[in-house]
Design a protein around this motif. Structure first.
Motif, PDB file in Angstrom:
ATOM      1  N   PHE A 160      -4.425  11.836   2.397  1.00  0.00           N
ATOM      2  CA  PHE A 160      -3.687  10.763   3.066  1.00  0.00           C
ATOM      3  C   PHE A 160      -2.837   9.966   2.080  1.00  0.00           C
ATOM      4  O   PHE A 160      -2.135   9.039   2.477  1.00  0.00           O
ATOM      5  N   MET A 195       0.836  -1.200   0.000  1.00  0.00           N
ATOM      6  CA  MET A 195       0.000   0.000   0.000  1.00  0.00           C
ATOM      7  C   MET A 195       0.868   1.247   0.000  1.00  0.00           C
ATOM      8  O   MET A 195       0.602   2.224  -0.669  1.00  0.00           O
ATOM      9  N   ASP A 247      -9.910   3.790  -4.888  1.00  0.00           N
ATOM     10  CA  ASP A 247      -8.667   3.123  -4.501  1.00  0.00           C
ATOM     11  C   ASP A 247      -8.750   2.571  -3.095  1.00  0.00           C
ATOM     12  O   ASP A 247      -8.392   1.425  -2.815  1.00  0.00           O
ATOM     13  N   ASN A 248      -9.204   3.431  -2.194  1.00  0.00           N
ATOM     14  CA  ASN A 248      -9.213   3.031  -0.804  1.00  0.00           C
ATOM     15  C   ASN A 248     -10.236   1.955  -0.522  1.00  0.00           C
ATOM     16  O   ASN A 248      -9.971   1.007   0.222  1.00  0.00           O
ATOM     17  N   TRP A 276     -12.039   6.256  10.621  1.00  0.00           N
ATOM     18  CA  TRP A 276     -11.336   6.952   9.561  1.00  0.00           C
ATOM     19  C   TRP A 276     -12.140   8.169   9.131  1.00  0.00           C
ATOM     20  O   TRP A 276     -11.626   9.295   9.024  1.00  0.00           O
ATOM     21  N   LEU A 334     -11.879  10.779  11.579  1.00  0.00           N
ATOM     22  CA  LEU A 334     -10.571  11.431  11.535  1.00  0.00           C
ATOM     23  C   LEU A 334     -10.539  12.483  10.441  1.00  0.00           C
ATOM     24  O   LEU A 334     -10.090  13.613  10.637  1.00  0.00           O
ATOM     25  N   GLU A 335     -11.068  12.079   9.274  1.00  0.00           N
ATOM     26  CA  GLU A 335     -11.088  13.040   8.163  1.00  0.00           C
ATOM     27  C   GLU A 335     -11.934  14.241   8.512  1.00  0.00           C
ATOM     28  O   GLU A 335     -11.596  15.384   8.200  1.00  0.00           O
ATOM     29  N   LEU A 395      -3.065   6.195   6.084  1.00  0.00           N
ATOM     30  CA  LEU A 395      -3.929   5.797   7.182  1.00  0.00           C
ATOM     31  C   LEU A 395      -4.274   4.321   7.072  1.00  0.00           C
ATOM     32  O   LEU A 395      -4.207   3.565   8.058  1.00  0.00           O
ATOM     33  N   LEU A 396      -4.577   3.918   5.863  1.00  0.00           N
ATOM     34  CA  LEU A 396      -4.919   2.510   5.650  1.00  0.00           C
ATOM     35  C   LEU A 396      -3.713   1.640   5.984  1.00  0.00           C
ATOM     36  O   LEU A 396      -3.837   0.561   6.559  1.00  0.00           O
ATOM     37  N   GLU A 438     -12.050  11.312   1.194  1.00  0.00           N
ATOM     38  CA  GLU A 438     -11.044  10.440   0.600  1.00  0.00           C
ATOM     39  C   GLU A 438     -11.333   8.978   0.870  1.00  0.00           C
ATOM     40  O   GLU A 438     -11.035   8.103   0.080  1.00  0.00           O
ATOM     41  N   LEU A 445     -10.177  16.608  10.925  1.00  0.00           N
ATOM     42  CA  LEU A 445      -9.053  17.359  10.394  1.00  0.00           C
ATOM     43  C   LEU A 445      -9.462  18.708   9.839  1.00  0.00           C
ATOM     44  O   LEU A 445      -8.665  19.639   9.792  1.00  0.00           O
ATOM     45  N   THR A 446     -10.724  18.797   9.421  1.00  0.00           N
ATOM     46  CA  THR A 446     -11.155  20.067   8.844  1.00  0.00           C
ATOM     47  C   THR A 446     -11.968  20.890   9.825  1.00  0.00           C
ATOM     48  O   THR A 446     -12.441  21.959   9.496  1.00  0.00           O
ATOM     49  N   PHE A 476      -3.470   1.252   9.619  1.00  0.00           N
ATOM     50  CA  PHE A 476      -4.442   0.276  10.103  1.00  0.00           C
ATOM     51  C   PHE A 476      -3.986  -1.146   9.778  1.00  0.00           C
ATOM     52  O   PHE A 476      -4.130  -2.056  10.583  1.00  0.00           O
ATOM     53  N   MET A 506      -8.764  -1.147  -1.646  1.00  0.00           N
ATOM     54  CA  MET A 506      -7.758  -1.647  -0.723  1.00  0.00           C
ATOM     55  C   MET A 506      -8.406  -2.292   0.501  1.00  0.00           C
ATOM     56  O   MET A 506      -7.977  -3.341   0.978  1.00  0.00           O
TER      57      MET A 506
END
Lengths: 124, 289, 360, 128, 647, 144
Positions: free
Chosen positions: B147, B82, E552-553, E449, E452-453, B90-91, E547, E456-457, B94, E556
């Motif tokens: 991120f 990754m 992509d995330n 997550w 968290l995002e 972040l991922l 995000e 942050l703002t 984790f 993943m």
């Protein structure tokens, strides 16, 4: 952090290691390494056998053999001290290790020939 | 990044990272030996060790150890992939936590006192490092607005200028994660400790080899995380890595092991005072920049 | 709260313990709730051999009570026989015994410092201590013929003499060793992290040390002025001996006692070498021991007592050894409760346990 | 070193312990010795490097009161004598119940019928 | 003719009430089982139907001539206050008595002042947020009731000292469900207040079910803390009556569409926030929830995982758009975040599984509160995700713990070693639940997550991020050590086979499946439910801006999930060849039962226990400072509300 | 030479030795002898061990400990009896509590004489043991 100085000093010096199998082992003139038997001087008095603290030595008068178990000898040198005939001495090399199959006792045939008048050694 | 390139990078990472990690470990052992006035093992020793372990008899305290250690390795590799494919920090954090969870579970599974306490201590060290890693991700987000690792290369300026506090905290985390001397609370890398081998006590043979390899991966990941702070100063970062490596070795050799309480206090104090303060200042002044 | 306790079998095989001893540790989080020792893993029954080996040969067995304090054991044993039989040992022999005794104290303390560093996870310090120890062992080997088991004492004196020339060479080398030891003890005594881990850990009060019968550096670390060398046996009477005493009774104090004793021993060796009388190193021994004798001397670990009883034959009838480690066990039991698990090895080691001695 | 030995009776042991403790002595060792009739147990105390011995004469099976109340550290000697000679001490501070020193034969130093010293015969069938 | 939606709503509100009445009357177990079964099917079916319809288009229903309902509800409110007052008198509890009297007076004042006002025209509104809540209450709530059938049987077998009042118990459970539906369906704040009071009463009575002194004390603690919330709510309503406004502020929709500056609403908002904090057991009020763990487990599950506490955060999330960019919101968020940090730490020190769950619940509610207080669309996304994932996983865990407690006779985590061998099904479900609570790629982590995002703002974002970072670390600690216990190798052979009631097995398995389904379906939840909801409340919201939800995330996360699946398969079907070594016990002699030969010649079990860090995280150490800090924060929040400070 | 003989990890157990051999084993680890040159690590954990170094004549309590430790070492493994006590019971052979040599309890592959063992002798013994380890590993591969 008090170690820092030592660490750095040692880092910039040669290691103190003796590279043993390549280099010969270290020892001194007086090192008691292993016991050496001179069969030509032994009178089979058995003092060594009697005074051995670990009973590593067997002297068989009848068969005229002197047997030592290297894996029992403690290299104290007591036998050398008590032997009156200079048959025993200490050498500085250590005795070699043995695999299970190779392990055994060392047996010497006593080749001492009695002079005219044999001395009788009393055990005690 | 397009998919094909990602796959190539990923494969390259999987192949090269253990080599680098193992070599690093080898260098570590040789140089440590020199500092202790010894000759030390050959530089390839870590590879010999792993190869030997791989050929040992399969033995375990609990059959689930096998799968857990595999999971540890696989997830460690995954988080590395990754990272190197420019993915999400972040991922990755984790995934790292998940990987460690598996290691800890493997040690728990043995239900033997030493490996259990090792697991507890490993857990404590995960607990200690987690905030720092999340703060790193947050810091990068504040710098690059994302991120994604890849975006860090796009923004102007390097992380180190804006996030020096975070970087210092990361260095301590690396020290802890590499199980180096003041902080090797969960295993004993070299000298003996009260926990025998701590978290790895119950592993043997192949399972232990997997843990070792995963450790190499982890090392590479953490070091690359440190390099991320120098995205525009890659030459400088090479020097920094060498300096840090030397410092690491020296620290390893001039400190005794500390207790987990001291570990927790010291690292969290650093995280709070350097890491959080760094982010707060960045939050306040970031607008101005 | 039930069930928050972890029960750990600490030992007999454990990497921080060079010798087998077992502790049932009950810990909660990492605080030790109780620790009950169990020993007997090294008990050989050596004392039973006394009626099967001649008293003169038994010296070699006595020094194998323990591989670290071997010299002290053999000299204490000889001292006991000589005391019983009224043998006057030549002064040169007593001086040599003193010298070797102090050399082996240095070797033992360095060994302990190394193991202590190891138990604290300080690998390089361990190596450093043992590196210095090797030079001491070299001296011992060169003069006695054995590295750790010297086999040099005998009833009526010593078996080997050291040439004056070699003595002066040893004296020269001692300076280098002393410098190295200074560097080493500086780390032990002044390193911030080590202090953090040692100060206030395993505190043994002076009263407890006295009642529990602590001996050696363990007692001296708690402010007890007990050192059998003060009685002036061997050549100690001639060198103006003063025990090293620390007050705090914690791990740091015990460590400091040993560190300072290193230099004290060096001083004693220097004095002994300079004042070495000439003459024979042994007298011939005739006859057999008869009677009882309590022979005491100061081991690196504390006071050792050899009780000998003879009946006029060449075999003793009774031989008992009371070693310092044995009397320090009650002190250990009292200081280990309530400590952290991480401090257990360190606290166990601060009494410098020598299980081989303790259990014969 | 002098050997002043004071013979005392078995029940006096705790009193002697208390007396010596208040006198500022420390316990050095407790020794058990087989003698021609039974055994003697010797308590050795030390003050200013002077040994003071108290001795009791005991037969097999006698229960000896512990001096644990005065000297907390005495349990090591008492347990040891228990394991090697088979004497029972009453009221030890820490009773190992015979597991202090585990031996392959029970009470190895307990007097056998014959205690004549012998030289062991050297085993002649040593491995060739 | 009523529309199908209205009928569905009425079914949801009335069927549980009817069921409650019937259950209170019928004694035989078999009839109770049938009754619970039928009503559960009806409730689940109806809530699915309603949710589907609401998903297609937000529902807004009006009942004409609803005045008589309001009057009825007022009478109910008064009755509740009187009941609490009466019970307080009976048990001589002064504080609840005083607070209940205050509440009674305030209710009368409210009723008197609101008498002449126009009533809320849209009686029921079902938007995407209430849809989520309906599903949670409808499915999880009823599953818990089904589970209670088997559980209560065992409960009374185990707790012989407790009088059997199962009729009373089930009646309260269903009444409670009805009240919960009332909260999430009603648009009128007056009605919500009434339902709110009913939940207070039900929880009070259910916590005190066993009537042991501890239970009574804890139930009164719960009630006085909740009454504070009730008083705050009532005060907020009274104040709302005084604000001149073109829209009816006594309705949710009215408040959300308040045209003036939000500064005008800070006082009622602060009061509603306080009400939400009490119900969600946020920091100074956390003890009522941890104390409530003395109740039978279904109560804990129902009240404290999926529903009642969710009512508190539901109200907060509902008004999140108003909290956004107000200092009241920020302080509220701080209270939530602080609660998250403190209770996560507190959870470390607990070995009682239910207490761990309780603290973890409070912690997660704290996180939701923090998100709601921040109130940005990202934060609300995170909050809703947290509500969903938490409800499913936590309910599952509560049910597992309850069942396990009856099978192994303990709810102490220390006694759960090797559970995977002893109780495979329950332990597997427990593992799923725990993973769902904190591990990647499961739900809670995704929500964190998102949070968290969002942080942050936000204003003071770094503070929130840091708190989240440390809090998550604590979370990892206490979950992992629990998880580890389950996987332990058994030193002893497992005990005899234990059987699980079908009524326990079914909910547990369904919830286990739901946990996984929610994780797999989270992108769908986000795009299908949360984004439309945000669209209506945040005019400038662009879906997909986060995000987390980039392809992509998600891919993943999917890959991670896939790897986990492979590993599970590997564990099930992989080769297990190899030698099993005994555990390393320093070489000690070991007897046949795996005990080692310890000192004094005694064989001992080499017991392993987890760390609880009592020294740092113990209740004795942390609770009082946390109360002080949170009370100060609440005072600041109210102060800011009164001053009306805006960012 | 394959990996097995390049990375022998040792476990040391003192089965009622007088300490002399044990401190010499430790001395072999230290800078002057530095057995890490051969990749040797003193693990202290049977599960990681290849070479088992035993000192001492094995007393009553140690028999079972020794057996336990031996059983916990995964194959291939080599046992080295260090010192004469471990080889034959040595001076303590006649003591009532000594069983007389490690080979009375577990199979021994290499005997290293010495009282106490010299570090050089120990290194030589370990090198010998490496050969046997290699053979054992080959035999194990064959059996698969």
């Amino acid at each position: 952090m008090k170690m820092l100085k030592t660490i750095l000093k040692q880092f910039f010096h040669e290691p103190v290691t003796t590279l043993f199998p390549e280099e010969p082992p270290r020892n001194y003139a007086g090192t008691r390494g292993h016991l050496v038997f001179d069969p030509s001087k032994c009178t089979s008095c058995t003092m060594c056998m009697k005074r051995c603290p670990s009973q590593a030595i067997i002297v068989d008068r009848a068969a005229k053999t002197w047997i030592i178990d290297r894996f029992r000898c403690v290299m104290c040198g007591n036998c050398v001290d008590v032997c009156k005939f200079d048959s025993l001495s200490m050498e500085r090399e250590y005795s070699k290790s043995a695999a299970a199959a190779e392990r055994g006792v060392e047996k010497f045939d006593i080749t001492y020939v009695k002079p005219e008048k044999p001395k009788k050694e009393g055990g005690e | 990044m397009n998919v094909l390139l990602s796959i190539i990078v990923a494969i390259a990472f999987v192949l090269i990272a253990p080599l680098l990690g193992g070599l690093f470990m080898g260098c570590d052992r040789v140089l440590t030996a020199r500092m202790q006035s010894r000759v030390g093992p050959p530089i390839l020793q870590p590879f010999y060790d792993v190869a030997k372990l791989w050929h040992k008899e399969k033995a375990f305290n609990n059959p689930v150890e096998t799968i857990f250690t595999t999971a540890y390795l696989v997830l460690m590799v995954l988080s590395g992939v990754m990272f190197t494919t420019g993915g999400n920090i972040l991922l990755m954090v984790f995934a790292l936590a998940l990987a460690h969870t598996f290691l800890i579970l493997a040690a728990y599974a043995a239900n033997a006192p030493f490996s259990h306490i090792g697991a507890e201590r490993e857990l404590i060290s995960v607990m200690i490092t987690e905030p720092v890693l999340i703060l790193i991700a947050a810091g990068f987000y504040m710098v690059s607005g994302s991120f994604q690792v890849i975006d860090l290369f796009i923004v102007d300026g390097s992380g180190i200028i804006l996030l020096p506090g975070i970087f210092v905290a990361l260095c301590f985390v690396i020290l802890l994660r590499l199980r180096k001397s003041p902080y090797d609370i969960s295993t004993s890398e070299h000298a003996h400790q009260e926990l025998v081998k701590g978290v790895t006590t119950s592993f043997s043979g192949r399972n232990l080899a997997k843990v070792e390899i995963a450790h190499w991966f982890e090392l590479v990941i953490l070091v690359s995380l440190a390099i991320l702070f120098f995205t525009h100063l890659l030459v400088f970062s090479a020097i920094m890595i060498i300096v840090c490596f030397t410092l690491l070795l020296i620290i390893d050799n001039v400190f005794p092991r500390v207790t987990w309480k001291m570990t927790m206090k010291s690292i969290w104090l650093i995280t709070l005072f350097l890491g959080v303060l760094n982010l707060v200042l960045l939050g306040i002044f970031g607008v101005l920049l | 709260m039930t069930g928050k306790q972890t029960i750990i079998p600490f030992g007999p095989q454990h990497p921080v313990l060079p010798e087998p001893i077992h502790l049932d540790l009950v810990v909660e989080d990492e605080r030790v709730i109780s620790a009950i020792p169990s020993i007997g893993y090294v008990h050989r029954g050596l004392e039973s051999l006394v009626d099967r080996r001649e008293y003169q040969d038994f010296v070699y067995l006595a020094e194998r009570i323990c591989g670290i304090c071997s010299f002290t054991h053999s000299s204490t044993f000889c001292q006991g026989i000589e005391g019983m039989m009224g043998i006057e040992v030549p002064p040169r022999a007593t001086y040599l015994r003193t010298m070797w005794g102090e050399y082996s104290r240095i070797h033992s303390h360095l060994l302990w410092l190394g193991l202590f560093a190891d138990s604290l996870g300080f690998e390089s310090l361990f190596y450093n201590a043992w590196k210095i120890r090797e030079s001491i062992l070299n001296e011992l080997e060169a003069t006695t013929g054995g590295r750790v088991i010297q086999g040099v004492c005998k009833v009526g004196g010593v078996r080997r003499d050291v040439t004056p020339q070699f003595l002066s060479e040893m004296d020269d080398r001692l300076d280098g060793i002393e410098d190295e030891m200074k560097e080493l003890t500086n780390v032990f005594l002044n390193d911030y992290t080590l202090k953090k881990r040692l100060v206030g850990k395993g505190v043994l009060s002076k009263e407890d040390a006295y009642i529990l019968g602590a001996a050696g550096p363990t007692a001296r670390g708690s402010g007890l002025d007990i050192d059998i060398r003060s009685t002036g046996y061997l050549a100690y009477g001639d060198v103006g001996f003063k025990p090293v005493v620390e007050k705090d009774g914690d791990g740091y104090a015990r460590c400091a006692v040993r560190c300072k004793e290193l230099f004290q021993s060096v001083e004693i060796i220097r004095r002994v070498m300079t004042d070495m009388p000439s003459g024979d190193v042994s007298v011939p021994v005739k006859g057999n021991p008869d009677g009882e004798y309590f022979s005491r001397s100061e081991q690196p670990r504390g006071e050792v007592v050899h009780y000998l009883k003879g009946n006029g034959t060449k075999y003793l009838t009774q031989f008992r050894v009371r070693t310092p480690t044995l009397t320090n066990v009650p002190a250990l039991v009292s200081i280990i409760g309530g400590c952290e698990l991480a401090d257990v090895p360190q606290i166990v080691l601060t009494i410098d346990p020598c299980i081989g001695c303790m259990e014969r | 070193m002098n050997m002043e030995i004071n013979m005392i009776n078995v029940p006096d042991v705790p009193n002697i312990g208390a007396k010596m403790k208040s006198g500022g002595y420390r316990l050095v060792v407790i020794t058990c010795t087989p003698v021609s009739e039974g055994y003697v147990v010797t308590y050795s105390f030390d003050k200013d490097y002077k040994l003071q011995h108290y001795r009791i004469s005991v037969q097999d099976g006698v229960k000896i009161p512990s001096i644990g109340p005065s000297y907390g550290g005495a349990f090591v000697y008492e347990n040891e004598i228990h394991d090697l000679y088979g004497f029972t001490f009453e009221g030890m501070t820490l009773d190992f119940k015979g597991t202090f020193i585990k031996t392959s034969i029970p009470y190895p130093f307990k007097k056998k019928e014959q205690t004549a010293p012998t030289v062991t015969v050297v085993n002649k069938e040593a491995k060739e | 003719m009523y529309s199908p939606e209205l009928i569905a709503i009425l079914i949801l509100l009335l069927v549980p009430v009817c069921a409650a009445i019937l259950l209170a009357v019928c004694k035989p177990d078999i009839i109770r089982n049938i009754l619970v079964g039928i009503s559960s099917v009806i409730i689940i079916g109806t809530s699915l139907f309603l949710a589907w319809n609401a998903w297609l288009a937000p529902i807004s229903v009006t009942i004409e001539n609803a005045e008589w309902i309001s009057t009825l509800l007022f009478i109910v409110e008064l009755a509740i206050s009187l009941v609490i007052l009466g019970l307080s008198l009976k048990y001589r509890k002064v504080l609840p008595m005083i607070l209940a009297s205050v509440q009674l007076v305030l209710l009368i004042i409210l009723e008197v002042y609101s008498a002449g006002r126009t009533h809320v025209s849209q009686t029921f509104v079902v938007n995407d947020l209430s849809l989520v809540m309906i599903l949670i209450i409808g499915i999880i709530g009823t599953l818990i009731c089904v589970y209670a059938l088997g559980y209560m049987k065992d409960y009374h077998d185990h707790q012989t000292g407790v009088p059997n009042r199962k009729r009373y118990f089930f009646a309260l459970m269903f009444l409670f469900l009805s009240a919960m539906f009332g909260i999430v369906l009603s648009n009128s704040l007056m009605w919500i207040l009434c339902a709110w009071e009913i939940t207070t009463l039900c929880s009070f009575l259910l916590i005190g079910y066993s009537k042991t002194p501890e239970a009574v004390t804890n139930s009164f603690r719960a009630v006085w803390m909740n009454i504070i919330g009730g008083i705050a709510f009532t005060l907020a309503l009274i104040y709302l009556l005084y604000i001149p406004s073109p829209v009816n502020l006594l309705s949710v929709t009215g408040m959300l569409s308040y045209p003036g500056s939000p500064a005008g609403l800070t006082i009622p908002l602060a009061l509603i926030a306080l009400a939400g904090l009490t119900k969600a057991a946020q920091m100074p009020f956390s003890t009522w929830l941890t104390g409530a763990m003395v109740a039978p487990t279904p109560v804990s599950a129902l009240l404290h995982s999926s529903t009642m506490v969710k009512a508190g955060v539901y109200i907060l999330v509902l008004f999140a758009p108003l909290f956004a960019h107000t200092w009241v919101g920020v302080v509220l968020a701080l209270i939530g975040a602080f609660t998250f940090l403190a209770t996560s730490a507190l959870a470390i020190s607990q070995s009682n599984a239910k207490k761990v769950l309780a603290y973890s619940t409070i912690a997660n509610l704290g996180l939701i509160t923090a998100c709601a207080g921040i109130g940005t669309p990202e934060a609300v996304t995170a909050a809703i995700l947290l509500i969903i994932f938490h409800a499913v996983a936590k309910a599952l865990l509560f049910l597992c713990v309850g069942a396990v407690e009856h099978k192994i006779g303990s709810k102490d985590i220390e006694d759960m070693d090797g559970l995977l061998v002893r109780l495979p099904l329950l332990a597997t479900m427990m593992v799923i639940g725990i993973c769902g609570m904190y591990l990647a790629p499961f739900g809670m982590l995704i929500s964190k997550w998102a949070a968290l995002e969002a942080f942050l703002t936000a204003p003071l974002g770094v503070v929130f991020v840091s708190i989240l970072a440390f809090g998550s670390a604590f979370t990892i600690f206490f979950w992992t050590k629990w998880l580890g216990k389950l996987f332990m190798r058994m030193n002893k052979p497992p005990a005899e086979k234990v059987t699980l009631h079908f009524s326990e097995k079914l909910p547990v398995v369904v919830l286990g499946v739901l946990v996984i389904a929610c994780c797999i379906g989270f992108p769908a939840i986000v795009s299908g439910v949360i984004n439309p909801y945000l669209d209506t409340h945040y005019p400038f919201f662009i879906p997909g801006g986060m995000e987390l939800f980039s392809f992509d995330n998600v891919a993943m996360i999917g890959l991670m999930g896939f790897i986990i699946v492979l590993l599970v398969l590997g564990a099930l079907f992989g080769s297990k060849a190899g030698k099993t070594l005994p555990p390393y016990l320093s070489g000690c002699a070991v007897d046949r039962e795996g005990r080692f030969l310890g000192s004094l010649g005694v064989y001992k079990e080499a017991k392993t226990s987890n760390y609880y860090l009592e020294e740092y995280c113990g209740e004795a150490k942390l609770l009082k400072p946390s109360w002080v800090i949170s009370i100060i924060l609440i005072i600041i929040m109210l102060g800011i509300g009164i001053l009306g400070v805006m960012i | 030479m394959t990996s097995a003989s390049k990375s022998p990890w040792i476990l040391h157990y003192n089965a009622s030795s007088c300490n002399g051999c044990d401190i010499e084993i430790l001395a072999a680890l230290t800078p002057v002898y530095d057995v890490e040159r051969f990749g040797i690590i003193n693990t202290g954990n049977p599960a990681h061990t290849d070479i088992f170094l035993v000192t001492g004549g094995v007393n009553e309590q140690n028999k079972v400990v020794l057996k336990n430790l031996y059983d916990q070492i995964p194959e291939p493994k080599v046992v080295v009896a260090v010192g004469i006590c471990a080889s034959s019971g040595g001076v303590f052979r006649d003591c009532y509590n000594i069983s007389g040599g490690v080979d009375t309890i577990i199979p021994v592959d290499v005997y290293v004489p010495g009282c106490s063992v010299r570090p050089e002798a120990l290194i030589e013994g370990i090198v010998k043991a490496l050969g046997i380890l290699e053979q054992k590993r080959a035999a194990m591969e064959e059996r698969k």
